[in-house]
Design a protein around this motif. Structure first.
Motif, PDB file in Angstrom:
ATOM      1  N   ALA A  12       1.063  -0.899   0.169  1.00 16.88           N
ATOM      2  CA  ALA A  12       0.093   0.170  -0.130  1.00 16.88           C
ATOM      3  C   ALA A  12       0.842   1.079   0.611  1.00 16.88           C
ATOM      4  O   ALA A  12       0.471   2.340  -0.358  1.00 16.88           O
ATOM      5  CB  ALA A  12      -1.246  -0.317   1.049  1.00 16.88           C
ATOM      6  N   ASP A  13       2.052   0.429   0.650  1.00 18.12           N
ATOM      7  CA  ASP A  13       2.971   2.032   0.971  1.00 18.12           C
ATOM      8  C   ASP A  13       3.795   2.276  -0.883  1.00 18.12           C
ATOM      9  O   ASP A  13       4.907   4.195  -1.178  1.00 18.12           O
ATOM     10  CB  ASP A  13       3.871   1.651   2.065  1.00 18.12           C
ATOM     11  N   LYS A  14       3.822   2.000  -1.794  1.00 15.89           N
ATOM     12  CA  LYS A  14       4.705   1.051  -2.980  1.00 15.89           C
ATOM     13  C   LYS A  14       3.430   1.993  -4.207  1.00 15.89           C
ATOM     14  O   LYS A  14       2.496   1.928  -3.818  1.00 15.89           O
ATOM     15  CB  LYS A  14       4.606   0.033  -3.235  1.00 15.89           C
ATOM     16  N   PRO A  15       4.081   2.892  -5.031  1.00 15.84           N
ATOM     17  CA  PRO A  15       3.733   3.789  -6.014  1.00 15.84           C
ATOM     18  C   PRO A  15       3.733   2.603  -7.094  1.00 15.84           C
ATOM     19  O   PRO A  15       3.957   1.663  -6.615  1.00 15.84           O
ATOM     20  CB  PRO A  15       4.860   4.231  -6.748  1.00 15.84           C
TER      21      PRO A  15
END
Length: 73
Positions: free
Chosen positions: A17-20
């Motif tokens: 969820a934190d990755k582009p």
């Protein structure tokens, strides 16, 4: 309790969820059933055409954009 990050490697790694979306390892796979269902709903609310052939990454981007337009974000 130790402060060694190797004991809990998942705690140090960023979640998906934190990755582009461009960095997702499965981003070029077909969107999930949950994405398809939610995207259909958002497209109907926004008056947009639903495209069933989007990848996971493309669907995620369109969901984000339509959430903003529909006030669901």
């Amino acid at each position: 309790m130790s402060d060694d990050p190797m004991e809990h490697p998942k705690a140090e790694a960023p979640s998906n969820a934190d990755k582009p979306v461009e960095q997702w390892t499965t981003g070029d796979e077909a969107m999930t059933g949950a994405q398809a269902s939610y995207l259909k709903t958002l497209c109907e609310e926004a008056g947009e055409e639903y495209n069933p052939d989007l990848t996971k990454a493309e669907a995620s981007k369109q969901i984000d954009a339509l959430q903003e337009r529909t006030g669901r974000g």
